[in-house]
Structure formats: C-alpha cells, structure tokens
Design a protein around this motif. Sequence first.
Motif, PDB file in Angstrom:
ATOM      1  N   LYS A  39      -5.552  18.796 -23.656  1.00 44.63           N
ATOM      2  CA  LYS A  39      -6.700  19.605 -23.475  1.00 44.63           C
ATOM      3  C   LYS A  39      -6.760  20.321 -21.924  1.00 44.63           C
ATOM      4  O   LYS A  39      -7.484  21.203 -21.800  1.00 44.63           O
ATOM      5  N   LEU A  40      -6.109  19.644 -21.144  1.00 41.81           N
ATOM      6  CA  LEU A  40      -6.010  20.188 -19.645  1.00 41.81           C
ATOM      7  C   LEU A  40      -5.324  21.412 -19.700  1.00 41.81           C
ATOM      8  O   LEU A  40      -5.655  22.303 -18.808  1.00 41.81           O
ATOM      9  N   PHE A  41      -4.452  21.874 -20.821  1.00 39.01           N
ATOM     10  CA  PHE A  41      -3.825  23.120 -20.614  1.00 39.01           C
ATOM     11  C   PHE A  41      -4.660  24.189 -21.252  1.00 39.01           C
ATOM     12  O   PHE A  41      -4.133  25.321 -21.288  1.00 39.01           O
ATOM     13  N   ILE A  42      -5.733  23.842 -21.434  1.00 45.83           N
ATOM     14  CA  ILE A  42      -6.698  25.189 -21.837  1.00 45.83           C
ATOM     15  C   ILE A  42      -6.939  26.184 -20.577  1.00 45.83           C
ATOM     16  O   ILE A  42      -6.964  27.239 -20.679  1.00 45.83           O
ATOM     17  N   ASP A  43      -6.775  25.442 -19.495  1.00 37.46           N
ATOM     18  CA  ASP A  43      -6.768  26.196 -18.181  1.00 37.46           C
ATOM     19  C   ASP A  43      -5.492  25.884 -17.516  1.00 37.46           C
ATOM     20  O   ASP A  43      -5.213  24.780 -16.696  1.00 37.46           O
ATOM     21  N   PHE A  44      -4.470  26.559 -17.924  1.00 36.99           N
ATOM     22  CA  PHE A  44      -3.115  26.402 -17.417  1.00 36.99           C
ATOM     23  C   PHE A  44      -2.747  26.230 -15.655  1.00 36.99           C
ATOM     24  O   PHE A  44      -2.169  25.428 -15.293  1.00 36.99           O
ATOM     25  N   SER A  76       0.845  -1.121  -0.086  1.00 40.72           N
ATOM     26  CA  SER A  76      -0.044   0.073  -0.195  1.00 40.72           C
ATOM     27  C   SER A  76       0.870   1.124   0.049  1.00 40.72           C
ATOM     28  O   SER A  76       0.551   2.178  -0.778  1.00 40.72           O
ATOM     29  N   TYR A  77       2.089   1.175   0.522  1.00 43.13           N
ATOM     30  CA  TYR A  77       3.024   2.283   0.466  1.00 43.13           C
ATOM     31  C   TYR A  77       3.622   2.501  -0.927  1.00 43.13           C
ATOM     32  O   TYR A  77       3.213   3.642  -1.438  1.00 43.13           O
ATOM     33  N   LEU A  78       3.948   1.699  -1.311  1.00 44.81           N
ATOM     34  CA  LEU A  78       4.845   1.456  -2.660  1.00 44.81           C
ATOM     35  C   LEU A  78       3.665   1.893  -3.802  1.00 44.81           C
ATOM     36  O   LEU A  78       3.989   2.401  -4.799  1.00 44.81           O
ATOM     37  N   ASN A  79       2.498   1.272  -3.761  1.00 44.44           N
ATOM     38  CA  ASN A  79       1.483   1.640  -4.860  1.00 44.44           C
ATOM     39  C   ASN A  79       0.507   2.598  -4.213  1.00 44.44           C
ATOM     40  O   ASN A  79      -0.670   2.355  -4.904  1.00 44.44           O
ATOM     41  N   GLU A  80       0.476   3.440  -3.481  1.00 41.94           N
ATOM     42  CA  GLU A  80      -0.418   4.451  -2.957  1.00 41.94           C
ATOM     43  C   GLU A  80      -1.082   5.126  -4.105  1.00 41.94           C
ATOM     44  O   GLU A  80      -0.528   5.815  -4.678  1.00 41.94           O
ATOM     45  N   VAL A  81      -2.331   5.189  -3.985  1.00 45.25           N
ATOM     46  CA  VAL A  81      -3.247   5.916  -5.063  1.00 45.25           C
ATOM     47  C   VAL A  81      -3.885   6.996  -4.152  1.00 45.25           C
ATOM     48  O   VAL A  81      -4.567   6.451  -3.094  1.00 45.25           O
ATOM     49  N   LYS A  82      -3.977   8.027  -4.562  1.00 47.81           N
ATOM     50  CA  LYS A  82      -4.732   9.120  -3.459  1.00 47.81           C
ATOM     51  C   LYS A  82      -5.758   9.914  -4.467  1.00 47.81           C
ATOM     52  O   LYS A  82      -5.461  10.054  -5.565  1.00 47.81           O
ATOM     53  N   LYS A  83      -6.852  10.029  -3.968  1.00 49.86           N
ATOM     54  CA  LYS A  83      -8.042  10.760  -4.675  1.00 49.86           C
ATOM     55  C   LYS A  83      -7.828  12.161  -4.184  1.00 49.86           C
ATOM     56  O   LYS A  83      -7.779  12.423  -3.077  1.00 49.86           O
ATOM     57  N   VAL A  84      -7.760  12.985  -5.327  1.00 51.17           N
ATOM     58  CA  VAL A  84      -7.548  14.437  -5.165  1.00 51.17           C
ATOM     59  C   VAL A  84      -9.106  15.097  -5.879  1.00 51.17           C
ATOM     60  O   VAL A  84      -9.285  14.788  -6.952  1.00 51.17           O
ATOM     61  N   LYS A  85      -9.558  16.289  -5.378  1.00 50.24           N
ATOM     62  CA  LYS A  85     -10.342  16.945  -6.311  1.00 50.24           C
ATOM     63  C   LYS A  85      -9.976  18.315  -6.445  1.00 50.24           C
ATOM     64  O   LYS A  85      -9.546  19.140  -5.719  1.00 50.24           O
ATOM     65  N   ILE A  86      -9.889  18.512  -7.746  1.00 52.16           N
ATOM     66  CA  ILE A  86      -9.364  19.975  -8.105  1.00 52.16           C
ATOM     67  C   ILE A  86     -10.496  20.510  -9.239  1.00 52.16           C
ATOM     68  O   ILE A  86     -10.744  19.929 -10.221  1.00 52.16           O
ATOM     69  N   LYS A 115       8.641  24.859 -21.892  1.00 52.86           N
ATOM     70  CA  LYS A 115       9.463  24.175 -20.924  1.00 52.86           C
ATOM     71  C   LYS A 115       8.614  23.502 -19.827  1.00 52.86           C
ATOM     72  O   LYS A 115       8.468  22.369 -19.096  1.00 52.86           O
ATOM     73  N   ILE A 116       7.963  24.764 -18.977  1.00 50.89           N
ATOM     74  CA  ILE A 116       7.180  24.198 -18.143  1.00 50.89           C
ATOM     75  C   ILE A 116       6.050  23.616 -18.394  1.00 50.89           C
ATOM     76  O   ILE A 116       5.479  22.614 -17.595  1.00 50.89           O
ATOM     77  N   LYS A 117       5.069  23.800 -19.370  1.00 51.93           N
ATOM     78  CA  LYS A 117       4.343  23.187 -19.763  1.00 51.93           C
ATOM     79  C   LYS A 117       4.542  21.758 -20.258  1.00 51.93           C
ATOM     80  O   LYS A 117       3.900  20.658 -19.690  1.00 51.93           O
ATOM     81  N   ASP A 118       5.553  21.317 -20.820  1.00 49.47           N
ATOM     82  CA  ASP A 118       5.992  19.929 -20.915  1.00 49.47           C
ATOM     83  C   ASP A 118       6.363  19.168 -19.896  1.00 49.47           C
ATOM     84  O   ASP A 118       5.972  18.163 -19.923  1.00 49.47           O
ATOM     85  N   TYR A 119       7.037  19.989 -18.864  1.00 52.20           N
ATOM     86  CA  TYR A 119       7.270  19.409 -17.488  1.00 52.20           C
ATOM     87  C   TYR A 119       6.013  19.001 -16.985  1.00 52.20           C
ATOM     88  O   TYR A 119       6.052  17.958 -16.378  1.00 52.20           O
ATOM     89  N   CYS A 120       5.136  19.889 -16.996  1.00 56.94           N
ATOM     90  CA  CYS A 120       3.715  19.526 -16.064  1.00 56.94           C
ATOM     91  C   CYS A 120       2.873  18.222 -16.875  1.00 56.94           C
ATOM     92  O   CYS A 120       2.473  17.492 -16.341  1.00 56.94           O
ATOM     93  N   ARG A 121       3.085  18.575 -18.097  1.00 59.73           N
ATOM     94  CA  ARG A 121       2.492  17.492 -18.953  1.00 59.73           C
ATOM     95  C   ARG A 121       2.952  16.182 -18.755  1.00 59.73           C
ATOM     96  O   ARG A 121       2.215  15.025 -18.537  1.00 59.73           O
ATOM     97  N   ILE A 156      -2.902  20.150 -10.758  1.00 58.89           N
ATOM     98  CA  ILE A 156      -2.618  18.609 -10.868  1.00 58.89           C
ATOM     99  C   ILE A 156      -1.293  18.200 -10.513  1.00 58.89           C
ATOM    100  O   ILE A 156      -1.102  17.462 -10.118  1.00 58.89           O
ATOM    101  N   ALA A 157      -0.273  18.888 -11.503  1.00 60.25           N
ATOM    102  CA  ALA A 157       0.880  18.430 -11.341  1.00 60.25           C
ATOM    103  C   ALA A 157       1.534  18.716 -10.019  1.00 60.25           C
ATOM    104  O   ALA A 157       2.419  17.883  -9.394  1.00 60.25           O
ATOM    105  N   LYS A 158       1.225  19.697  -9.237  1.00 59.87           N
ATOM    106  CA  LYS A 158       1.611  20.077  -7.898  1.00 59.87           C
ATOM    107  C   LYS A 158       0.978  18.938  -6.988  1.00 59.87           C
ATOM    108  O   LYS A 158       1.653  18.510  -6.027  1.00 59.87           O
TER     109      LYS A 158
END
Length: 118
Positions: free
Chosen positions: A89-94, A2-12, A58-64, A100-102
Amino acid sequence: DSYLNEVKKVKINGVVFYIKKIDAMDHLAGLNVLHKIFAVYSKDKAAVLQDSEANLKKIKDYCRDIILAGVVSPKLSAKDDGTGFYVEKLFIDFTFAQAIAKSILDITYKKKLKIQSS
C-alpha cells in the motif's frame, strides 16, 4: 549496543517511521537487501526503455525488501492478511516509498547515496 541496534526516527511526508540498519540476516531471511544497486539500475538505456516495466518491478521489489527489513515501526506486513500495515500500500505513492527506502539506506551506509544521471 546502541551503535549496533541504532533506531532512528524519520518523518517522511508527515508520517513518522522508526528505521534501523539492514544487515546480512535480513538477506538470509529472503529479502534481497544486499542486491547490488547498480544491478537494479541498468546503464544500457536501450534495454531499460525496451524492458521498462520489468525494470520498474525490480526497483519496486528492491525497495519493498529494504522497507520490510529496515522499518521497525509502524509494523509492516509482507502479506495483505498479515499483522501490520500491508507494505504494498506504500507504493500507491511510489516517491514516498522510495524516500523511505532511501532513508534506510542512508542509516545503513551512514552517507547519502549519490545516483548519477548520465
């Protein structure tokens, strides 16, 4: 496990994502997720202003790459004709894409990243 394969639910912004840690295997798959953050965010203000379009790319590609490596659900696609939601399409709203990346970086490094402004 569970530690190594942790999946977390986030709402953004009302959208639910299931995210996981990024790792070296993601980097080996061609995603620049281990790229040093300070290399993306240059400290030379003159160079940043002079080449701001290239730096933004560069920042956009890194976030992608972080998003592709860290989002488990919904299924994302690196190509427009692939299976899943086209990640660009997520980058319509940068700001949304950056949030999400954060979140993925937060779960990966188990702490909040502090970006200092000068």
